[in-house]
Design a protein around this motif. Structure first.
Motif, short mmCIF file in Angstrom:
data_model
loop_
_atom_site.label_atom_id
_atom_site.label_comp_id
_atom_site.label_asym_id
_atom_site.label_seq_id
_atom_site.Cartn_x
_atom_site.Cartn_y
_atom_site.Cartn_z
N MET A 105 0.82 -1.21 0.00
CA MET A 105 0.00 0.00 0.00
C MET A 105 0.86 1.26 0.00
N LEU A 106 2.06 1.18 0.54
CA LEU A 106 2.99 2.31 0.43
C LEU A 106 3.49 2.45 -1.01
N SER A 107 3.47 1.34 -1.75
CA SER A 107 3.90 1.36 -3.16
C SER A 107 2.75 1.62 -4.11
N ALA A 108 1.54 1.80 -3.59
CA ALA A 108 0.36 2.00 -4.43
C ALA A 108 0.52 3.16 -5.42
N PRO A 109 1.08 4.32 -5.01
CA PRO A 109 1.24 5.41 -5.98
C PRO A 109 2.11 5.03 -7.16
N LEU A 110 3.08 4.13 -6.95
CA LEU A 110 3.91 3.67 -8.07
C LEU A 110 3.08 2.89 -9.07
N ALA B 228 -3.94 12.78 -16.93
CA ALA B 228 -4.20 11.34 -16.83
C ALA B 228 -3.28 10.69 -15.81
N ALA B 229 -2.00 11.10 -15.81
CA ALA B 229 -1.04 10.54 -14.87
C ALA B 229 -1.33 10.98 -13.44
N VAL B 230 -1.62 12.27 -13.26
CA VAL B 230 -1.90 12.80 -11.93
C VAL B 230 -3.15 12.15 -11.34
N CYS B 231 -4.16 11.95 -12.16
CA CYS B 231 -5.40 11.31 -11.71
C CYS B 231 -5.12 9.92 -11.16
N ALA B 232 -4.36 9.12 -11.90
CA ALA B 232 -4.11 7.74 -11.49
C ALA B 232 -3.25 7.68 -10.23
N VAL B 233 -2.25 8.52 -10.13
CA VAL B 233 -1.38 8.53 -8.96
C VAL B 233 -2.16 8.99 -7.73
N GLY C 21 2.73 10.68 1.00
CA GLY C 21 2.03 11.83 0.47
C GLY C 21 2.95 12.99 0.15
N VAL C 22 3.89 13.25 1.04
CA VAL C 22 4.85 14.34 0.81
C VAL C 22 5.68 14.07 -0.43
N VAL C 23 6.12 12.83 -0.60
CA VAL C 23 6.93 12.49 -1.77
C VAL C 23 6.15 12.71 -3.06
N VAL C 24 4.91 12.23 -3.09
CA VAL C 24 4.09 12.38 -4.30
C VAL C 24 3.82 13.85 -4.60
N VAL C 25 3.47 14.61 -3.59
CA VAL C 25 3.18 16.04 -3.79
C VAL C 25 4.43 16.77 -4.25
N ALA C 26 5.59 16.41 -3.69
CA ALA C 26 6.83 17.06 -4.09
C ALA C 26 7.15 16.78 -5.56
N VAL C 27 6.95 15.55 -5.98
CA VAL C 27 7.18 15.21 -7.40
C VAL C 27 6.20 15.94 -8.29
N ALA C 28 4.94 15.98 -7.89
CA ALA C 28 3.92 16.69 -8.68
C ALA C 28 4.24 18.18 -8.75
N PHE D 137 2.68 23.47 -10.26
CA PHE D 137 2.06 23.82 -8.99
C PHE D 137 0.62 23.33 -8.94
N GLN D 138 -0.07 23.44 -10.06
CA GLN D 138 -1.46 23.00 -10.11
C GLN D 138 -1.57 21.50 -9.91
N GLY D 139 -0.58 20.76 -10.43
CA GLY D 139 -0.58 19.31 -10.25
C GLY D 139 -0.46 18.94 -8.79
N ALA D 140 0.40 19.66 -8.05
CA ALA D 140 0.53 19.40 -6.62
C ALA D 140 -0.78 19.70 -5.90
#
Length: 255
Positions: free
Chosen positions: A40-45, A150-155, A194-201, A206-209
């Motif tokens: 579940m920690l790997s779910a965003p991947l 599309a990528a942001v939605c899935a992640v 969450g922090v990792v995903v938001v930082a990458v986005a 900025f809108q993606g984050a």
């Protein structure tokens, strides 16, 4: 579940995530709480791979001369295919359960039935229409915006599942995928993910984050509603949380 080894490797987690959240040919070699936690920690991947596949088909159709609506439909169809429609099915089942107005036990029984009721149908149609409408708008602006969405939605959808698996969110039933992953992730681990995903986005836009944060916020509202109504999470609740989070992220990107 076996708890003989309290540690699970990154590979165990990735296999668990892809084996349970996608139809990609991954063999799950370990099915215990430790593997579920890593999974579940790997779910965003797993969400990133699904999102890139969705974006790739949309972009390919765009370069072949297809219009924005067809590109959008393709980008919505890919995640549905790669998950066997389980998240969409979960959204419909939860809508029927919530809309039934019955006690938790009866609502859970309704959700477990194979048919879809009127609440589920309406919710499913509206969610898919919203996803296609947003992606069509963004593909019409540029293929890069459509692909990124599309990528942001899935992640975002899968990150919401990481949060839904955190400690303090119990399972509504003693069996099923919900019970397998419920409370496996520490609150600290979920926040770090969450922090990792938001930082990458944020590195992309900025809108993606903002879409990731607000999308997960919408997923959290759905999660709390379901826990309060059903007493915990189920596989269907996980599907509903993912769809709500992903759809909300798209709406943020559209406005």
């Amino acid at each position: 579940m076996s708890a003989t080894n309290p540690r699970a490797s990154l590979a165990d987690g990735i296999r668990f995530a892809f084996g349970t959240l996608t139809v990609l040919p991954v063999r799950v070699t370990r099915w215990d709480r430790a593997a579920a936690r890593a999974g579940m920690l790997s779910a965003p991947l797993a969400g990133l791979v699904v999102g890139l596949c969705a974006a790739a088909l949309g972009v390919a159709l765009s370069f072949l001369g297809a219009g924005a609506p067809l590109c959008a439909v393709a980008s919505v169809a890919v995640p549905a295919v790669l998950t066997r429609g389980l998240h969409l099915d979960g959204l419909a089942d939860v809508a029927d359960g919530l809309g039934s107005g019955k006690p938790a036990e009866d609502a859970l029984r309704i959700m477990k039935q194979s048919d879809i009721g009127p609440f589920g149908v309406v919710t499913l149609v509206l969610a898919l229409l919203a996803q296609v409408a947003v992606l069509a708008q963004l593909y019409a602006e540029s293929w890069t915006r459509g692909a990124l969405a599309a990528a942001v939605c899935a992640v975002t959808a899968r990150l919401a599942l990481t949060f839904a698996s955190r400690a303090g969110v119990p399972a509504a039933r003693p069996e099923g995928l919900g019970a397998a992953v419920a409370e496996t992730v520490s609150v600290r681990g979920a926040l770090i993910a969450g922090v990792v995903v938001v930082a990458v986005a944020a590195g992309l836009s900025f809108q993606g984050a903002g879409a990731v944060v607000l999308g997960c916020g919408a997923g959290e509202l759905m999660l709390r509603r379901c826990v309060g109504r059903f007493g915990g999470v189920t596989g269907d609740v996980f599907g509903a949380v993912a769809e709500v989070a992903g759809t909300a992220a798209l709406v943020v990107l559209a406005v």
